[in-house]
Write a protein that holds these residues in place. Structure first.
Motif, short mmCIF file in Angstrom:
data_model
loop_
_atom_site.label_atom_id
_atom_site.label_comp_id
_atom_site.label_asym_id
_atom_site.label_seq_id
_atom_site.Cartn_x
_atom_site.Cartn_y
_atom_site.Cartn_z
N GLY A 55 -15.50 -3.13 -5.10
CA GLY A 55 -14.39 -2.52 -4.81
C GLY A 55 -14.57 -1.36 -3.87
O GLY A 55 -15.11 -1.53 -2.90
N ILE A 56 -14.39 -0.09 -4.71
CA ILE A 56 -14.30 1.13 -3.97
C ILE A 56 -15.86 1.38 -3.36
O ILE A 56 -16.14 2.06 -2.48
N HIS A 94 0.93 -1.21 -0.11
CA HIS A 94 -0.14 0.30 0.25
C HIS A 94 0.91 1.04 0.08
O HIS A 94 1.79 1.44 0.73
N ASN A 96 -6.85 -1.27 -5.94
CA ASN A 96 -7.76 -0.14 -5.92
C ASN A 96 -6.80 1.04 -5.89
O ASN A 96 -5.82 1.15 -5.09
N ARG A 109 -4.32 -5.53 -4.52
CA ARG A 109 -5.26 -6.54 -3.92
C ARG A 109 -4.64 -7.89 -4.42
O ARG A 109 -4.23 -8.12 -5.43
N GLY A 122 -7.12 5.12 -5.45
CA GLY A 122 -8.26 6.23 -5.18
C GLY A 122 -7.69 7.37 -4.25
O GLY A 122 -6.79 7.50 -3.75
#
Length: 127
Positions: A112-113, A34, A78, A101, A80
């Motif tokens: 997802g989001i 991340h 993901n 992911r 964002g």
């Protein structure tokens, strides 16, 4: 006023950088790899940046994604932005999340989001 944690970054945490932005691993990662892309100018929203600086941030997102694919064998992400307090932004310095992911990291990744509002996430189950 407290100091901005993204304006005072420990350079040892930086994994990639450009003249306009830095990429560093999230201090509280959701998954391994991340990464946050942080524009160098201190602005609250990515959309407060010049078009050139926005593009440079997205270029760094692309580089981080490519590196995660190569180094970690990741094939899904993901990506964002939390833009404003109501959207969950807690640090008032624009940044982009790149979240690798993996198969099995959640029971059902569909949506997802969209899962930020769980009651509305499962659109495929609506009659």
């Amino acid at each position: 006023m407290s100091k901005c944690p993204f304006c005072q970054v420990d350079q040892s945490r930086v994994v990639l950088q450009s003249a306009s932005a830095i990429a560093m691993r999230d201090e509280f990662p959701l998954t391994e790899g991340h990464t946050l892309i942080i524009p160098r100018p201190h602005v609250k929203s990515l959309y407060d940046l010049s078009a050139e600086d926005q593009l440079a941030a997205w270029d760094l997102v692309s580089d981080v994604r490519k590196n995660c694919k190569q180094e970690l064998g990741i094939h899904a992400f993901n990506i964002g932005i939390n833009d404003g307090a109501e959207a969950g932004q807690t640090i008032e310095h624009a940044h982009i999340h790149v979240i690798p992911r993996r198969i099995g990291d959640v029971v059902d990744p569909r949506g997802g989001i969209r899962n930020i509002i769980p009651a509305r996430a499962r659109y495929w189950e609506v009659d």
